[in-house]
Design a protein around this motif. Sequence first.
Motif, PDB file in Angstrom:
ATOM      1  N   LEU A 154       0.809  -1.222   0.000  1.00 33.96           N
ATOM      2  CA  LEU A 154       0.000   0.000   0.000  1.00 33.96           C
ATOM      3  C   LEU A 154       0.840   1.269   0.000  1.00 33.96           C
ATOM      4  O   LEU A 154       0.321   2.354  -0.277  1.00 33.96           O
ATOM      5  CB  LEU A 154      -0.928   0.003   1.218  1.00 33.96           C
ATOM      6  N   ALA A 155       2.123   1.141   0.315  1.00 36.18           N
ATOM      7  CA  ALA A 155       2.978   2.330   0.392  1.00 36.18           C
ATOM      8  C   ALA A 155       3.083   3.047  -0.947  1.00 36.18           C
ATOM      9  O   ALA A 155       3.331   4.251  -0.993  1.00 36.18           O
ATOM     10  CB  ALA A 155       4.366   1.934   0.885  1.00 36.18           C
ATOM     11  N   ASP A 156       2.906   2.308  -2.042  1.00 34.63           N
ATOM     12  CA  ASP A 156       3.021   2.910  -3.372  1.00 34.63           C
ATOM     13  C   ASP A 156       1.799   2.543  -4.210  1.00 34.63           C
ATOM     14  O   ASP A 156       1.900   2.257  -5.398  1.00 34.63           O
ATOM     15  CB  ASP A 156       4.313   2.401  -4.037  1.00 34.63           C
ATOM     16  N   LEU A 157       0.635   2.567  -3.567  1.00 31.83           N
ATOM     17  CA  LEU A 157      -0.584   2.071  -4.196  1.00 31.83           C
ATOM     18  C   LEU A 157      -0.958   2.834  -5.459  1.00 31.83           C
ATOM     19  O   LEU A 157      -1.319   2.231  -6.467  1.00 31.83           O
ATOM     20  CB  LEU A 157      -1.743   2.141  -3.189  1.00 31.83           C
ATOM     21  N   HIS A 158      -0.889   4.141  -5.430  1.00 30.43           N
ATOM     22  CA  HIS A 158      -1.375   4.940  -6.554  1.00 30.43           C
ATOM     23  C   HIS A 158      -0.597   4.667  -7.848  1.00 30.43           C
ATOM     24  O   HIS A 158      -1.166   4.761  -8.939  1.00 30.43           O
ATOM     25  CB  HIS A 158      -1.313   6.423  -6.207  1.00 30.43           C
ATOM     26  N   ARG A 159       0.676   4.322  -7.727  1.00 29.86           N
ATOM     27  CA  ARG A 159       1.478   4.050  -8.927  1.00 29.86           C
ATOM     28  C   ARG A 159       1.171   2.676  -9.511  1.00 29.86           C
ATOM     29  O   ARG A 159       1.167   2.499 -10.735  1.00 29.86           O
ATOM     30  CB  ARG A 159       2.970   4.140  -8.589  1.00 29.86           C
ATOM     31  N   HIS A 160       0.889   1.707  -8.654  1.00 34.31           N
ATOM     32  CA  HIS A 160       0.702   0.335  -9.124  1.00 34.31           C
ATOM     33  C   HIS A 160      -0.762  -0.052  -9.319  1.00 34.31           C
ATOM     34  O   HIS A 160      -1.044  -1.098  -9.905  1.00 34.31           O
ATOM     35  CB  HIS A 160       1.359  -0.645  -8.150  1.00 34.31           C
ATOM     36  N   TYR A 161      -1.679   0.758  -8.802  1.00 33.88           N
ATOM     37  CA  TYR A 161      -3.100   0.420  -8.876  1.00 33.88           C
ATOM     38  C   TYR A 161      -3.873   1.583  -9.492  1.00 33.88           C
ATOM     39  O   TYR A 161      -4.638   2.270  -8.812  1.00 33.88           O
ATOM     40  CB  TYR A 161      -3.625   0.108  -7.458  1.00 33.88           C
ATOM     41  N   PRO A 162      -3.685   1.807 -10.809  1.00 36.05           N
ATOM     42  CA  PRO A 162      -4.301   2.981 -11.443  1.00 36.05           C
ATOM     43  C   PRO A 162      -5.776   2.808 -11.792  1.00 36.05           C
ATOM     44  O   PRO A 162      -6.474   3.789 -12.037  1.00 36.05           O
ATOM     45  CB  PRO A 162      -3.460   3.156 -12.711  1.00 36.05           C
ATOM     46  N   VAL A 163      -6.256   1.556 -11.840  1.00 36.34           N
ATOM     47  CA  VAL A 163      -7.634   1.276 -12.254  1.00 36.34           C
ATOM     48  C   VAL A 163      -8.372   0.620 -11.098  1.00 36.34           C
ATOM     49  O   VAL A 163      -7.815  -0.219 -10.380  1.00 36.34           O
ATOM     50  CB  VAL A 163      -7.647   0.338 -13.487  1.00 36.34           C
ATOM     51  N   ASP A 164      -9.638   0.997 -10.891  1.00 34.88           N
ATOM     52  CA  ASP A 164     -10.460   0.410  -9.840  1.00 34.88           C
ATOM     53  C   ASP A 164     -10.936  -0.967 -10.302  1.00 34.88           C
ATOM     54  O   ASP A 164     -11.940  -1.102 -10.997  1.00 34.88           O
ATOM     55  CB  ASP A 164     -11.655   1.319  -9.532  1.00 34.88           C
ATOM     56  N   ARG A 165     -10.179  -1.990  -9.916  1.00 40.17           N
ATOM     57  CA  ARG A 165     -10.509  -3.352 -10.358  1.00 40.17           C
ATOM     58  C   ARG A 165     -11.767  -3.880  -9.672  1.00 40.17           C
ATOM     59  O   ARG A 165     -12.453  -4.746 -10.229  1.00 40.17           O
ATOM     60  CB  ARG A 165      -9.324  -4.278 -10.083  1.00 40.17           C
TER      61      ARG A 165
ATOM     62  N   GLY B 109      -2.505  -4.971  -7.009  1.00 41.00           N
ATOM     63  CA  GLY B 109      -2.523  -4.647  -5.594  1.00 41.00           C
ATOM     64  C   GLY B 109      -1.296  -5.092  -4.834  1.00 41.00           C
ATOM     65  O   GLY B 109      -0.805  -4.379  -3.948  1.00 41.00           O
ATOM     66  N   ILE B 110      -0.767  -6.279  -5.177  1.00 41.53           N
ATOM     67  CA  ILE B 110       0.355  -6.799  -4.401  1.00 41.53           C
ATOM     68  C   ILE B 110       1.429  -7.492  -5.237  1.00 41.53           C
ATOM     69  O   ILE B 110       2.562  -7.671  -4.782  1.00 41.53           O
ATOM     70  CB  ILE B 110      -0.162  -7.774  -3.310  1.00 41.53           C
ATOM     71  N   GLY B 111       1.108  -7.862  -6.474  1.00 37.76           N
ATOM     72  CA  GLY B 111       2.060  -8.591  -7.307  1.00 37.76           C
ATOM     73  C   GLY B 111       3.354  -7.852  -7.558  1.00 37.76           C
ATOM     74  O   GLY B 111       4.417  -8.472  -7.720  1.00 37.76           O
ATOM     75  N   HIS B 112       3.305  -6.517  -7.547  1.00 41.69           N
ATOM     76  CA  HIS B 112       4.501  -5.741  -7.823  1.00 41.69           C
ATOM     77  C   HIS B 112       5.578  -5.892  -6.760  1.00 41.69           C
ATOM     78  O   HIS B 112       6.745  -5.540  -6.985  1.00 41.69           O
ATOM     79  CB  HIS B 112       4.154  -4.256  -7.989  1.00 41.69           C
ATOM     80  N   LEU B 113       5.238  -6.430  -5.586  1.00 39.79           N
ATOM     81  CA  LEU B 113       6.230  -6.592  -4.528  1.00 39.79           C
ATOM     82  C   LEU B 113       7.284  -7.649  -4.881  1.00 39.79           C
ATOM     83  O   LEU B 113       8.335  -7.689  -4.252  1.00 39.79           O
ATOM     84  CB  LEU B 113       5.550  -6.984  -3.223  1.00 39.79           C
ATOM     85  N   MET B 114       6.998  -8.493  -5.875  1.00 40.17           N
ATOM     86  CA  MET B 114       7.984  -9.487  -6.274  1.00 40.17           C
ATOM     87  C   MET B 114       9.287  -8.847  -6.708  1.00 40.17           C
ATOM     88  O   MET B 114      10.357  -9.407  -6.566  1.00 40.17           O
ATOM     89  CB  MET B 114       7.410 -10.380  -7.384  1.00 40.17           C
ATOM     90  N   GLU B 115       9.194  -7.611  -7.265  1.00 42.41           N
ATOM     91  CA  GLU B 115      10.401  -6.893  -7.666  1.00 42.41           C
ATOM     92  C   GLU B 115      11.274  -6.563  -6.451  1.00 42.41           C
ATOM     93  O   GLU B 115      12.508  -6.666  -6.509  1.00 42.41           O
ATOM     94  CB  GLU B 115      10.015  -5.597  -8.397  1.00 42.41           C
ATOM     95  N   LYS B 116      10.645  -6.205  -5.339  1.00 43.71           N
ATOM     96  CA  LYS B 116      11.410  -5.845  -4.139  1.00 43.71           C
ATOM     97  C   LYS B 116      11.975  -7.063  -3.440  1.00 43.71           C
ATOM     98  O   LYS B 116      12.991  -6.984  -2.751  1.00 43.71           O
ATOM     99  CB  LYS B 116      10.502  -5.064  -3.161  1.00 43.71           C
TER     100      LYS B 116
END
Length: 228
Positions: free
Chosen positions: A181-192, A219-226
């Motif tokens: 959620l710390a970077d939600l706006h960048r990774h979640y641009p569309v209201d799924r 919502g959370i898949g992008h954390l795999m990069e970190k």
Amino acid sequence: MDQPALDLAPALAPEPRLDGETLQQWVFRQLRRAVMTGRFPPGKAVTIRGLADALGVSSMPVREALRRLVAERALVLLDNRRVRVPEMTARRFEELVAARTLLESEAAARALPRADRDFLRRLDALNRASDAAVEADDTEAMIETNLAFHAALYGDRPDNVLLPLIESVWLQIGPFMRMALADLHRHYPVDRHAEALMALEAKDEAALRRAIEADIRDGIGHLMEKLG
């Protein structure tokens, strides 16, 4: 050197016991929800005594609840009567995201036959509450309303097989929700969630599955990069 145990008392915010709920059941419900909503930060140990003090109970029901959570792979037991969230690898995280996608898209599709007006109205209200939490930048409310939306979509029936399996995955991935959620706006641009509601109303199973898959990925898949 081991880090000092974390004081979770301010974060637990225990709820009242339900009618007919035993103390053991109440303690397990509180701690299970705390893990699922990310109140056990990754890498931070907590003590059995500290949790018991935070809940205002003896160590015995806490120890039993933690034993069950360890069995569900939500926590690991350390020495000195402490527990913490299991270490997360990129591969394990990817498998948890894949499990969420498979289980939740199927559970959503199975909701289509009961998606009447009342069902849709309830989901719409939960989605509006979720949107309000995002607008207010209220992390606690974002997590709670998101879980409520998904649980309501998948159904809270006594004979529901998929929801307990889904909740088991939520337990293992929940501690990382706050990081997502710390970077939600960048990774979640569309209201799924809104996309899922439209698909439900249209009785479009393929679109519903796509919306749920995209919701999890964004919502959370992008954390795999970190974690890689």
